[in-house]
Design an enzyme around this catalytic site. Structure first.
Site, PDB file in Angstrom:
ATOM      1  N   THR A 139     -42.718  -9.947  10.651  1.00  0.00           N
ATOM      2  CA  THR A 139     -41.858 -10.824   9.854  1.00  0.00           C
ATOM      3  C   THR A 139     -40.455 -10.968  10.448  1.00  0.00           C
ATOM      4  OG1 THR A 139     -40.718 -10.892   7.715  1.00  0.00           O
ATOM      5  CG2 THR A 139     -41.404  -8.746   8.456  1.00  0.00           C
ATOM      6  N   ASP A 140     -39.792 -12.062  10.091  1.00  0.00           N
ATOM      7  CA  ASP A 140     -38.400 -12.234  10.522  1.00  0.00           C
ATOM      8  C   ASP A 140     -37.451 -11.302   9.753  1.00  0.00           C
ATOM      9  OD1 ASP A 140     -38.471 -13.512   8.057  1.00  0.00           O
ATOM     10  OD2 ASP A 140     -37.696 -15.426   8.752  1.00  0.00           O
ATOM     11  N   GLU A 141     -37.949 -10.691   8.674  1.00  0.00           N
ATOM     12  CA  GLU A 141     -37.064  -9.837   7.855  1.00  0.00           C
ATOM     13  C   GLU A 141     -36.591  -8.590   8.608  1.00  0.00           C
ATOM     14  OE1 GLU A 141     -38.836 -10.926   3.509  1.00  0.00           O
ATOM     15  OE2 GLU A 141     -37.588  -9.210   3.855  1.00  0.00           O
ATOM     16  N   TYR A 172     -39.297  -2.847   2.371  1.00  0.00           N
ATOM     17  CA  TYR A 172     -40.373  -3.615   3.014  1.00  0.00           C
ATOM     18  C   TYR A 172     -40.006  -3.910   4.470  1.00  0.00           C
ATOM     19  CZ  TYR A 172     -42.794  -7.814   4.652  1.00  0.00           C
ATOM     20  OH  TYR A 172     -43.475  -8.723   5.427  1.00  0.00           O
ATOM     21  N   LYS A 224     -41.782  -2.660   8.015  1.00  0.00           N
ATOM     22  CA  LYS A 224     -42.326  -3.580   9.024  1.00  0.00           C
ATOM     23  C   LYS A 224     -41.626  -3.343  10.374  1.00  0.00           C
ATOM     24  CE  LYS A 224     -45.026  -6.424   8.648  1.00  0.00           C
ATOM     25  NZ  LYS A 224     -46.524  -6.414   8.738  1.00  0.00           N
ATOM     26  N   PRO A 250     -37.616 -18.144 -12.462  1.00  0.00           N
ATOM     27  CA  PRO A 250     -36.455 -17.271 -12.303  1.00  0.00           C
ATOM     28  C   PRO A 250     -35.820 -17.428 -10.921  1.00  0.00           C
ATOM     29  CG  PRO A 250     -38.510 -16.006 -12.173  1.00  0.00           C
ATOM     30  CD  PRO A 250     -38.900 -17.433 -12.302  1.00  0.00           C
TER      31      PRO A 250
HETATM   32  P1  NAD Z   1     -50.673 -10.137   1.068  1.00  0.00           P
HETATM   33  O1  NAD Z   1     -49.914  -9.157   0.257  1.00  0.00           O
HETATM   34  O2  NAD Z   1     -51.085 -11.421   0.457  1.00  0.00           O
HETATM   35  O3  NAD Z   1     -52.002  -9.458   1.624  1.00  0.00           O
HETATM   36  C1  NAD Z   1     -52.034  -8.174   2.153  1.00  0.00           C
HETATM   37  C2  NAD Z   1     -53.507  -7.760   2.280  1.00  0.00           C
HETATM   38  O4  NAD Z   1     -53.539  -6.453   2.870  1.00  0.00           O
HETATM   39  C3  NAD Z   1     -54.234  -7.656   0.931  1.00  0.00           C
HETATM   40  O5  NAD Z   1     -55.509  -8.233   1.027  1.00  0.00           O
HETATM   41  C4  NAD Z   1     -54.337  -6.156   0.696  1.00  0.00           C
HETATM   42  O6  NAD Z   1     -55.462  -5.780  -0.100  1.00  0.00           O
HETATM   43  C5  NAD Z   1     -54.435  -5.632   2.117  1.00  0.00           C
HETATM   44  N1  NAD Z   1     -53.995  -4.229   2.240  1.00  0.00           N
HETATM   45  C6  NAD Z   1     -52.873  -3.672   1.728  1.00  0.00           C
HETATM   46  N2  NAD Z   1     -52.811  -2.365   2.047  1.00  0.00           N
HETATM   47  C7  NAD Z   1     -53.913  -2.101   2.805  1.00  0.00           C
HETATM   48  C8  NAD Z   1     -54.415  -0.944   3.448  1.00  0.00           C
HETATM   49  N3  NAD Z   1     -53.775   0.223   3.374  1.00  0.00           N
HETATM   50  N4  NAD Z   1     -55.558  -1.032   4.151  1.00  0.00           N
HETATM   51  C9  NAD Z   1     -56.242  -2.220   4.222  1.00  0.00           C
HETATM   52  N5  NAD Z   1     -55.826  -3.337   3.614  1.00  0.00           N
HETATM   53  C10 NAD Z   1     -54.673  -3.294   2.927  1.00  0.00           C
HETATM   54  O7  NAD Z   1     -49.792 -10.369   2.369  1.00  0.00           O
HETATM   55  P2  NAD Z   1     -49.587 -11.700   3.234  1.00  0.00           P
HETATM   56  O8  NAD Z   1     -48.492 -12.486   2.641  1.00  0.00           O
HETATM   57  O9  NAD Z   1     -50.893 -12.310   3.500  1.00  0.00           O
HETATM   58  O10 NAD Z   1     -49.011 -11.053   4.574  1.00  0.00           O
HETATM   59  C11 NAD Z   1     -49.887 -10.656   5.620  1.00  0.00           C
HETATM   60  C12 NAD Z   1     -49.074 -10.067   6.754  1.00  0.00           C
HETATM   61  O11 NAD Z   1     -48.145 -11.031   7.222  1.00  0.00           O
HETATM   62  C13 NAD Z   1     -48.240  -8.850   6.364  1.00  0.00           C
HETATM   63  O12 NAD Z   1     -48.278  -7.935   7.408  1.00  0.00           O
HETATM   64  C14 NAD Z   1     -46.832  -9.403   6.176  1.00  0.00           C
HETATM   65  O13 NAD Z   1     -45.874  -8.424   6.459  1.00  0.00           O
HETATM   66  C15 NAD Z   1     -46.826 -10.508   7.209  1.00  0.00           C
HETATM   67  N6  NAD Z   1     -45.939 -11.644   6.925  1.00  0.00           N
HETATM   68  C16 NAD Z   1     -45.994 -12.281   5.719  1.00  0.00           C
HETATM   69  C17 NAD Z   1     -45.181 -13.396   5.488  1.00  0.00           C
HETATM   70  C18 NAD Z   1     -45.224 -14.144   4.173  1.00  0.00           C
HETATM   71  O14 NAD Z   1     -44.360 -14.999   3.965  1.00  0.00           O
HETATM   72  N7  NAD Z   1     -46.164 -13.893   3.292  1.00  0.00           N
HETATM   73  C19 NAD Z   1     -44.310 -13.834   6.498  1.00  0.00           C
HETATM   74  C20 NAD Z   1     -44.262 -13.129   7.713  1.00  0.00           C
HETATM   75  C21 NAD Z   1     -45.098 -12.044   7.914  1.00  0.00           C
HETATM   76  O1  DAU Z   2     -39.409 -13.951   5.798  1.00  0.00           O
HETATM   77  C1  DAU Z   2     -40.736 -13.513   5.788  1.00  0.00           C
HETATM   78  C2  DAU Z   2     -40.996 -12.752   4.520  1.00  0.00           C
HETATM   79  O2  DAU Z   2     -40.992 -13.686   3.469  1.00  0.00           O
HETATM   80  C3  DAU Z   2     -42.308 -11.978   4.521  1.00  0.00           C
HETATM   81  O3  DAU Z   2     -42.239 -10.983   5.509  1.00  0.00           O
HETATM   82  C4  DAU Z   2     -42.568 -11.325   3.173  1.00  0.00           C
HETATM   83  O4  DAU Z   2     -43.850 -10.736   3.172  1.00  0.00           O
HETATM   84  C5  DAU Z   2     -42.494 -12.377   2.097  1.00  0.00           C
HETATM   85  O5  DAU Z   2     -42.584 -11.758   0.837  1.00  0.00           O
HETATM   86  C6  DAU Z   2     -41.191 -13.176   2.193  1.00  0.00           C
HETATM   87  O6  DAU Z   2     -40.043 -12.416   1.751  1.00  0.00           O
HETATM   88  P1  DAU Z   2     -38.888 -13.063   0.862  1.00  0.00           P
HETATM   89  O7  DAU Z   2     -38.227 -11.995   0.114  1.00  0.00           O
HETATM   90  O8  DAU Z   2     -38.035 -13.986   1.643  1.00  0.00           O
HETATM   91  O9  DAU Z   2     -39.840 -13.995  -0.084  1.00  0.00           O
HETATM   92  P2  DAU Z   2     -39.848 -14.229  -1.650  1.00  0.00           P
HETATM   93  O10 DAU Z   2     -40.809 -15.336  -1.899  1.00  0.00           O
HETATM   94  O11 DAU Z   2     -39.997 -12.975  -2.421  1.00  0.00           O
HETATM   95  O12 DAU Z   2     -38.378 -14.793  -1.918  1.00  0.00           O
HETATM   96  C7  DAU Z   2     -37.926 -15.968  -1.260  1.00  0.00           C
HETATM   97  C8  DAU Z   2     -36.505 -16.235  -1.750  1.00  0.00           C
HETATM   98  O13 DAU Z   2     -36.555 -16.597  -3.143  1.00  0.00           O
HETATM   99  C9  DAU Z   2     -35.594 -15.018  -1.679  1.00  0.00           C
HETATM  100  O14 DAU Z   2     -34.278 -15.447  -1.400  1.00  0.00           O
HETATM  101  C10 DAU Z   2     -35.646 -14.444  -3.093  1.00  0.00           C
HETATM  102  C11 DAU Z   2     -35.816 -15.679  -3.950  1.00  0.00           C
HETATM  103  N1  DAU Z   2     -36.573 -15.511  -5.226  1.00  0.00           N
HETATM  104  C12 DAU Z   2     -37.803 -14.934  -5.144  1.00  0.00           C
HETATM  105  C13 DAU Z   2     -38.550 -14.744  -6.285  1.00  0.00           C
HETATM  106  C14 DAU Z   2     -39.904 -14.084  -6.227  1.00  0.00           C
HETATM  107  C15 DAU Z   2     -36.045 -15.972  -6.413  1.00  0.00           C
HETATM  108  O15 DAU Z   2     -34.928 -16.527  -6.472  1.00  0.00           O
HETATM  109  N2  DAU Z   2     -36.796 -15.786  -7.556  1.00  0.00           N
HETATM  110  C16 DAU Z   2     -38.009 -15.178  -7.541  1.00  0.00           C
HETATM  111  O16 DAU Z   2     -38.610 -15.028  -8.627  1.00  0.00           O
END
Ligand code: NAD
Ligand code: DAU
Length: 339
Positions: free
Chosen positions: A123-125, A150, A154, A205
């Site tokens: 992730t970019d985080e 988180y 990562k 929210p």
């Molecule tokens: P998600 O939370 O939707 O899915 C995570 C999956 O991993 C689930 O199916 C869960 O059951 C499984 N899991 C969790 N712990 C586990 C374990 N110990 N062993 C096996 N399986 C396990 O997450 P996502 O949004 O699909 O993200 C997938 C990947 O991409 C993550 O590594 C996350 O850090 C990365 N990522 C997500 C985003 C985003 O915006 N969602 C952006 C950049 C990177």
């Molecule tokens: O940047 C990549 C990351 O993006 C991934 O690595 C993470 O897995 C993914 O959860 C996401 O993180 P963020 O914290 O950026 O995403 P989130 O959707 O939780 O929040 C996006 C923005 O919106 C952030 O500034 C917080 C805000 N937010 C989020 C929620 C859930 C709100 O204002 N209200 C909300 O209820």
């Protein structure tokens, strides 16, 4: 080719499995997933009878299961993680166990299994936060500066993956992408939560002043980028993925309201997230130049597609907003706001 996809029942992992079978129908995929609250086999209904697909329920930190899952595997794609920042603030322990220890177990087993590629989805985080008015963007050279449990977990996993490349010559690649959105996203992240709350007649929210900025990437474009990195990327390298579409949270919410033809009285400002990163922005020049990656979807079209998907798939998400979700929602949005 035989792939081990970890976390394949989650949001991006399940989209990736669909993407891969559309593009490489002859390949075999083993999906290893613990099925946490975020893992959902309904995301994979279309492939469950595919002879080239196998599901294994298990934890990536369980060496025995991982070793078995790795038999005959060419490529590992590691999506498995605890992925929600707010949950990591409420309870960091599972983030360290899965994202750090789990990745290390998977790496050890992959060295032993002599896989041809270990691709780590990150992730970019990990890069921390940018100032609102600054022209800066994250690149592959940006120093790590994670701010949430988180992001820190990562970051640790990325460091481990690189260490296994240098120390054990494991052929790795890493991608660090911006925020994803699309179908099958658990209704806890900004876009999926906003769409499902609004469709249930609830408010959205918005944390703090709502001016936090993210670069939203449609999940299918992320999957295509991972494909390119796996098939054409250089071993040992990292690639940042984003679409140059920096947009504030409040603008995103207003666009969703527009799509659903709802009014702005559905917006509710709530207490800010602790340690909230102000702005993320990605410079994706490297993957664009070296691998010719180009996003196919513009933000507004993809947002329309996504909101329509949530509108047409209420059965999918209504089940997920159960008692456990209610407990989480109470802790995250109701109790926190009262203190
Ligand atoms: P998600 O939370 O939707 O899915 C995570 C999956 O991993 C689930 O199916 C869960 O059951 C499984 N899991 C969790 N712990 C586990 C374990 N110990 N062993 C096996 N399986 C396990 O997450 P996502 O949004 O699909 O993200 C997938 C990947 O991409 C993550 O590594 C996350 O850090 C990365 N990522 C997500 C985003 C985003 O915006 N969602 C952006 C950049 C990177
Ligand atoms: O940047 C990549 C990351 O993006 C991934 O690595 C993470 O897995 C993914 O959860 C996401 O993180 P963020 O914290 O950026 O995403 P989130 O959707 O939780 O929040 C996006 C923005 O919106 C952030 O500034 C917080 C805000 N937010 C989020 C929620 C859930 C709100 O204002 N209200 C909300 O209820």
């Amino acid at each position: 080719m035989k792939l081990l996809v970890t976390g394949g029942a989650g949001f991006i992992g399940s989209n990736f499995i669909h993407y891969w079978f559309r593009n490489y129908p002859k390949d075999h995929i083993i999906n290893l997933d613990k099925l946490t609250y975020a893992g959902n086999l309904e995301n994979l209904k279309e492939v469950e009878n595919n002879q080239n697909y196998t599901f294994i329920k298990g934890d990536i930190s369980d060496m025995n299961i991982v070793k078995k899952a790795l038999e005959g595997i060419d490529i590992v794609v590691n999506f498995a993680a605890e992925s929600h920042v707010d949950r990591s603030i409420l309870n960091p322990a599972p983030f360290v166990l899965t994202n750090v220890v789990g990745t290390q177990v998977l790496l050890d087993a992959s060295v032993e299994a002599k896989v041809k590629r270990f691709h780590h989805v990150s992730t970019d985080e990990v890069y921390g936060a940018l100032e609102l008015e600054s022209p800066k963007k994250f690149t592959e050279e940006t120093m790590y500066s994670p701010k949430s449990p988180y992001a820190a977990s990562k970051a640790a996993s990325d460091h481990l993956v690189r260490a296994y490349f240098h120390t054990y010559h494991l052929p790795i690649t890493i991608t660090n992408s911006s925020n994803n959105f699309g179908p099958y996203q658990f209704p806890e992240k900004l876009i999926s939560l906003a769409a499902t709350n609004l469709l249930e007649g609830k408010k959205v929210p918005v944390y703090g002043d709502g001016l936090y900025v993210r670069d939203w990437l449609y999940v299918e474009d992320h999957c295509a980028a991972i494909d390119l990195v796996i098939t054409k990327g250089k071993i040992g390298e990292t690639y940042c993925i984003g679409i140059d579409n920096d947009i504030s949270n409040i603008q995103v919410i207003k666009k969703i309201l527009e799509i659903l033809e709802m009014k702005e009285d559905k917006i509710e400002y709530v207490k800010d997230r602790p340690g909230h990163d102000r702005r993320y922005a990605i410079d994706a020049t490297k993957i664009k130049k070296e691998l010719r990656w180009k996003p196919k979807f513009d933000f507004v079209t993809a947002l329309h597609k996504t909101v329509t998907w949530y509108k047409e798939n209420k059965d999918w998400w209504q089940k997920l907003r159960d008692k456990n979700f209610e407990n989480y929602y109470q802790k995250q949005y109701i109790l926190r706001n009262e203190t």
